[in-house]
Design a protein around this motif. Structure first.
Motif, PDB file in Angstrom:
ATOM      1  N   ALA A  29      46.736   5.517  27.917  1.00  0.00           N
ATOM      2  CA  ALA A  29      45.406   5.938  27.484  1.00  0.00           C
ATOM      3  C   ALA A  29      44.331   4.906  27.817  1.00  0.00           C
ATOM      4  CB  ALA A  29      45.408   6.203  25.976  1.00  0.00           C
ATOM      5  N   ASN A  30      44.742   3.729  28.324  1.00  0.00           N
ATOM      6  CA  ASN A  30      43.805   2.649  28.632  1.00  0.00           C
ATOM      7  C   ASN A  30      43.311   2.792  30.067  1.00  0.00           C
ATOM      8  OD1 ASN A  30      42.464   0.198  29.118  1.00  0.00           O
ATOM      9  ND2 ASN A  30      43.809  -0.925  27.730  1.00  0.00           N
ATOM     10  N   ASP A  31      42.029   3.136  30.238  1.00  0.00           N
ATOM     11  CA  ASP A  31      41.478   3.360  31.572  1.00  0.00           C
ATOM     12  C   ASP A  31      41.370   2.077  32.387  1.00  0.00           C
ATOM     13  OD1 ASP A  31      41.203   6.048  31.106  1.00  0.00           O
ATOM     14  OD2 ASP A  31      39.150   5.870  30.333  1.00  0.00           O
ATOM     15  N   ARG A  32      41.357   0.921  31.716  1.00  0.00           N
ATOM     16  CA  ARG A  32      41.174  -0.338  32.425  1.00  0.00           C
ATOM     17  C   ARG A  32      42.443  -0.792  33.139  1.00  0.00           C
ATOM     18  NH1 ARG A  32      38.636  -3.688  27.528  1.00  0.00           N
ATOM     19  NH2 ARG A  32      40.280  -2.491  26.510  1.00  0.00           N
ATOM     20  N   ILE A  33      43.574  -0.230  32.763  1.00  0.00           N
ATOM     21  CA  ILE A  33      44.843  -0.570  33.417  1.00  0.00           C
ATOM     22  C   ILE A  33      45.259   0.603  34.293  1.00  0.00           C
ATOM     23  CG2 ILE A  33      47.237  -1.242  33.071  1.00  0.00           C
ATOM     24  CD1 ILE A  33      46.494  -2.235  30.310  1.00  0.00           C
ATOM     25  N   PRO A  34      45.471   0.390  35.589  1.00  0.00           N
ATOM     26  CA  PRO A  34      45.910   1.498  36.453  1.00  0.00           C
ATOM     27  C   PRO A  34      47.170   2.153  35.900  1.00  0.00           C
ATOM     28  CG  PRO A  34      45.316  -0.412  37.775  1.00  0.00           C
ATOM     29  CD  PRO A  34      45.303  -0.864  36.349  1.00  0.00           C
ATOM     30  N   LEU A  35      47.214   3.474  35.969  1.00  0.00           N
ATOM     31  CA  LEU A  35      48.341   4.217  35.406  1.00  0.00           C
ATOM     32  C   LEU A  35      49.663   3.823  36.058  1.00  0.00           C
ATOM     33  CD1 LEU A  35      48.625   6.304  33.190  1.00  0.00           C
ATOM     34  CD2 LEU A  35      48.421   8.099  34.895  1.00  0.00           C
ATOM     35  N   GLN A  36      49.617   3.545  37.361  1.00  0.00           N
ATOM     36  CA  GLN A  36      50.850   3.158  38.035  1.00  0.00           C
ATOM     37  C   GLN A  36      51.340   1.784  37.568  1.00  0.00           C
ATOM     38  OE1 GLN A  36      47.953   4.009  39.387  1.00  0.00           O
ATOM     39  NE2 GLN A  36      47.537   2.992  41.342  1.00  0.00           N
ATOM     40  N   THR A  37      50.408   0.908  37.201  1.00  0.00           N
ATOM     41  CA  THR A  37      50.790  -0.403  36.683  1.00  0.00           C
ATOM     42  C   THR A  37      51.466  -0.268  35.320  1.00  0.00           C
ATOM     43  OG1 THR A  37      48.934  -1.446  37.838  1.00  0.00           O
ATOM     44  CG2 THR A  37      49.952  -2.700  36.054  1.00  0.00           C
ATOM     45  N   SER A  38      50.880   0.546  34.455  1.00  0.00           N
ATOM     46  CA  SER A  38      51.485   0.792  33.138  1.00  0.00           C
ATOM     47  C   SER A  38      52.863   1.426  33.286  1.00  0.00           C
ATOM     48  CB  SER A  38      50.574   1.700  32.309  1.00  0.00           C
ATOM     49  OG  SER A  38      49.309   1.107  32.106  1.00  0.00           O
ATOM     50  N   SER A  39      52.979   2.358  34.225  1.00  0.00           N
ATOM     51  CA  SER A  39      54.265   3.047  34.440  1.00  0.00           C
ATOM     52  C   SER A  39      55.336   2.071  34.916  1.00  0.00           C
ATOM     53  CB  SER A  39      54.090   4.172  35.461  1.00  0.00           C
ATOM     54  OG  SER A  39      53.121   5.100  35.030  1.00  0.00           O
ATOM     55  N   LEU A  40      54.962   1.193  35.852  1.00  0.00           N
ATOM     56  CA  LEU A  40      55.926   0.219  36.356  1.00  0.00           C
ATOM     57  C   LEU A  40      56.358  -0.745  35.248  1.00  0.00           C
ATOM     58  CD1 LEU A  40      57.477  -0.787  38.807  1.00  0.00           C
ATOM     59  CD2 LEU A  40      55.503  -2.213  39.407  1.00  0.00           C
ATOM     60  N   PHE A  41      55.419  -1.109  34.379  1.00  0.00           N
ATOM     61  CA  PHE A  41      55.758  -1.968  33.241  1.00  0.00           C
ATOM     62  C   PHE A  41      56.797  -1.290  32.338  1.00  0.00           C
ATOM     63  CE2 PHE A  41      55.037  -2.627  28.679  1.00  0.00           C
ATOM     64  CZ  PHE A  41      55.427  -3.964  28.571  1.00  0.00           C
TER      65      PHE A  41
END
Length: 614
Positions: A29-41
Motif C-alpha cells: 500500500a506504500n506508493d513510495r516503495i516500488p511494488l516489485q521491490t516490496s514483492s522481492l522483499f
C-alpha cells in the motif's frame, strides 16, 4: 472452534507468516516503495525464514523452500504474461482501430446514446482482452469528441475507464486477477471454472452499473480541465545576434554556457551569410555571429540580455510586429502506457528529440505537474499513467501516432493502424476461441498466439519485452509464495477460523457478502492480484468450515478483488484516466464508492440466490 483458533495461533511458523502477510499488505500500500521491490522483499523473507527455521509438515518431512519459486513457472503467470504481450500487439498494430473510428462517427449523431454505446463496447471487449488496450483505444476518441464539441471530457473518460473494469470480471481471462484466482483455487482442489461460468451474475450486475455510469456518474463528476492544456511555456526557435562589446563577444562557447548556468542549448552558430560553425566548447564567438537557440520565450529574452545580443525571428528583430513564432510546431499530449517504449525510462534517456522529433515541455504525474526546465528533470522516471506535454512538427506528431509506439492525445481522429492489424486481431480471436471452447488451456493458446504474433511481424521482440511488467510478475510470484506459506503453516486456516468466529450466527449469504466487501476494500488500497491470491485459500477454508459450496466463496474473492473503482491507484487504467482527464483523488471516491456498493450488493445477492446460501 475457539480453542482450535488459539492452538493455531501459537504455532511459531503460522504466527510468523501472518505477521509477514500484514507487513506485506502495508508495503504493497506504500506508493513510495516500488511494488516489485516490496514483492522481492516478501519472497526473500520467506526463503530466508524457512531456511533458518525449517518447518516440519504433519508427515514428518520438511517443507521444501523450492515451493516459493514455483510461482515463476505458475500456469496463471505464464498466461497473464502471454496475454499482456498479445494485448501489446493490438495496441501497436491498431487492430481495434475500426471500432474507435466507428464510435467517433456515432458521437457526431447522438452524444448521449454514443456514451452508452461506448460504455457497453468497452465492457464487452474487456471481457476478452486486458482493459489497458481498450482504454488506450478509447481515450483519444473521447478527447477528440470533447475538443470538437467544446464539451468537457470529464463526464466521459472516468465512466469509460470504470466500464472496462466491469467487463473484466465476466470471464476467466478478463483480468489477471481472474486467472490467478481460478488457478489458485484449482490447485486447492476446487473444480475448474470454465471461461463463461460466472458471466451471468456479472452481466446482471453490469447492466445496473452501466446505467449508473451512463445516467448518474456524468452528473456528479466535477468539470475538470485536462492537466496540461495551455499550462506550460512553449518552445520557440530564434537567433541571438551577438553585439559588439556584449558579454559573448570574444568569449568561448564554454564561457557563454557558464554565464547562463548551462541552461542554453545552442544548435548552430552562423557566421557571415551562411557559414555554419560547429558548436565545440572552445569555439570563440565574435560580434555579428548568430546563435541558433530553441527555448521558451522567457529564457530567450534572458539569454538576449545576459549575452549582450539581439533576438531575431528570421531576418527581423523580435518586436510587436515580428513576434516569436513556433512555425509549424504543434502541441500534443502523450500518455505513458504500461509496456510502451517510454515506460520506466528516465527523462534523460528518452531521446524524445533525436528519436521522435519532439520537445518535452512538461510532465503530469500523480496529480503534479513538472516543467521540463525544472532542476533534476532528467532523473525523473516515466511511469504508466504519466501525461507528457510535447511540442513538434505536425508531421512528427502524426508519425508517432501512426506507428502506435506511443499514445497521442492531440484531439485528432486519426488512430494508429498498420497492415498487420487484421492478423493481430485474428490471432487474438484464436487465442480466446481455443480457450473458450476448451480445445486447449488459455496458457497454451496465449503462448502459441505470442509466437504467431512475433513470427508474423505483428510484434517485435523489443515490444514484447516492453509489454512484460516486472511489477505484475513479482507481485504474482510473491503472493503465490505467501499463499503457499499460509496454507502449509495453517495461517490460512487461522484467518478463516477468525473470520467464521467473527461472523458467527450470520447467514452464509451475509458471510459471503462480508468476505467480498473485505476484498473490495483491500483491492482499492493494495494490489488486486495480491489481495486475490492471499484471499483465495482463506475463502476455501471459510467455505469448508461453514459446510458450504466452495465455488461462491472463491467467486466472492474474484469479484471483490475486481472492485477497483474507488481510488485512482487501485488499477493502472484508473491512473491513465486520472492523468488524461485531470481528475482528483476525490472524484474517484465520489463516483467509485457508489459503484462499488451497487456491484457488491448485486453480486452478493446473485451468488446467494444461485448457490442457495440461505
Amino acid at each position: 472452534m475457539e480453542s482450535e483458533l488459539l492452538a493455531n495461533a501459537l504455532q511459531p511458523h503460522a504466527l510468523g507468516v501472518l505477521m509477514l502477510t500484514l507487513l506485506a499488505l502495508i508495503l504493497f500500500a506504500n506508493d513510495r516503495i516500488p511494488l516489485q521491490t516490496s514483492s522481492l522483499f516478501v519472497l526473500c523473507a520467506l526463503i530466508l525464514g524457512f531456511h533458518i527455521f525449517p518447518y516440519q509438515l504433519n508427515d514428518g518431512s520438511v517443507f521444501p523452500i523450492q515451493t516459493f519459486f514455483l510461482g515463476f513457472g505458475n500456469e496463471a503467470l505464464i498466461a497473464v504474461c502471454a496475454l499482456m504481450v498479445a494485448g501489446q500487439a493490438l495496441v501497436r498494430t491498431g487492430a481495434m482501430e475500426p471500432i474507435g473510428r466507428y464510435l467517433a462517427k456515432i458521437w457526431k449523431v447522438s452524444p448521449s446514446l454514443s456514451l452508452l454505446l461506448t460504455l457497453i463496447t468497452g465492457a464487452v471487449l474487456s471481457a476478452f482482452v486486458n482493459n489497458t488496450p481498450i482504454v488506450v483505444l478509447l481515450l483519444p476518441v473521447l478527447i477528440s469528441v470533447s475538443l470538437r464539441t467544446g464539451q468537457s471530457s470529464s463526464g466521459t473518460l472516468m465512466p469509460m475507464g470504470l466500464a472496462t473494469l466491469l467487463g473484466g470480471m465476466a470471464t476467466t481471462i478478463g483480468t489477471s486477477t481472474n486467472l490467478l484466482v481460478v488457478k489458485v483455487a484449482e490447485g486447492l482442489g476446487v473444480p475448474e471454472f470454465g471461461m463463461f461460468d460466472f458471466i451471468f451474475p456479472v452481466a446482471i450486475a453490469g447492466v445496473v452499473a452501466i446505467m449508473y455510469l451512463w445516467l448518474v456518474a456524468p452528473k456528479i463528476i466535477p468539470d475538470r480541465t485536462p492537466p496540461l492544456k495551455d499550462t506550460s511555456p512553449r518552445m520557440f526557435s530564434a537567433e541571438i545576434q551577438i553585439n559588439e562589446g556584449g558579454f559573448a563577444d570574444g568569449k568561448t562557447l564554454a564561457e557563454i554556457r557558464e554565464k547562463v548556468d548551462g541552461k542554453i542549448s545552442i544548435q548552430r552558430i552562423v557566421r557571415g551569410e551562411s557559414l555554419s560553425i560547429a558548436t565545440l566548447p572552445d569555439v570563440v564567438i565574435k560580434a555579428g555571429d548568430r546563435l541558433v537557440v530553441s527555448d521558451t520565450a522567457d529564457n530567450l529574452r534572458e539569454y538576449e540580455i545576459e549575452l549582450g545580443g539581439s533576438l531575431y525571428a528570421g531576418e527581423h528583430p523580435v518586436d510587436e510586429s515580428h513576434p516569436l513564432s513556433a512555425g509549424d510546431q504543434s502541441i500534443a499530449e502523450l500518455v505513458i502506457t504500461s509496456g510502451s517504449l517510454l515506460d520506466r525510462v528516465r527523462v534523460g534517456d528518452s531521446r524524445l528529440t533525436s528519436k521522435y522529433g519532439l520537445t518535452l515541455l512538461a510532465v503530469h504525474s500523480q496529480g503534479k505537474e513538472t516543467a521540463a526546465t525544472a532542476k533534476g528533470m532528467d532523473d525523473l522516471i516515466f511511469r504508466p499513467g504519466d501525461v507528457l506535454l510535447v511540442q513538434g512538427t505536425h508531421q512528427a506528431i502524426q508519425s508517432v501516432k501512426r506507428t502506435g509506439s506511443l499514445l497521442v492525445l492531440d484531439g485528432g481522429e486519426e488512430l494508429p493502424h498498420t497492415k498487420k492489424a487484421p492478423l493481430a486481431l485474428a490471432v487474438m480471436a484464436g487465442v480466446v476461441g481455443l480457450a473458450a471452447f476448451n480445445v486447449v488451456p488459455i496458457s497454451i493458446s496465449a503462448v502459441l498466439g505470442c509466437f504467431v504474433l512475433i513470427a508474423t511481424g505483428c510484434l517485435r521482440w523489443r515490444d514484447a519485452t516492453h509489454a512484460l511488467s516486472a511489477q505484475v510478475i513479482f507481485i504474482i510470484v510473491a503472493s503465490l509464495a505467501l499463499g503457499a506459506a499460509l496454507m502449509a503453516t495453517g495461517g490460512a486456516d487461522y484467518l478463516a477460523n477468525l473470520f467464521v468466529v467473527s461472523t458467527s450466527g450470520f447467514p452464509p449469504g451475509v458471510v459471503l457478502g462480508i468476505l467480498m466487501f473485505s476484498m473490495a476494500v483491500m483491492t482499492n488500497v493494495i494490489s488486486n492480484n495480491a489481495a486475490a491470491v492471499i484471499g483465495t485459500p482463506i475463502a476455501v477454508s471459510i467455505a469448508q468450515r461453514l459446510g458450504m459450496p466452495v465455488e461462491p466463496f472463491v467467486l466472492a474473492v474474484l469479484f471483490g478483488a475486481n472492485l477497483s473503482y474507488a481510488t485512482p491507484m487501485a488499477y493502472q487504467t484508473n491512473l491513465l484516466v486520472m492523468n488524461a482527464g485531470g481528475y482528483k483523488f476525490a472524484d474517484f471516491v465520489k463516483v467509485g464508492v457508489p459503484l462499488t456498493l451497487i456491484v457488491w450488493a448485486m453480486l452478493t445477492g446473485m451468488l446467494t440466490w444461485i448457490y442457495q446460501l440461505y
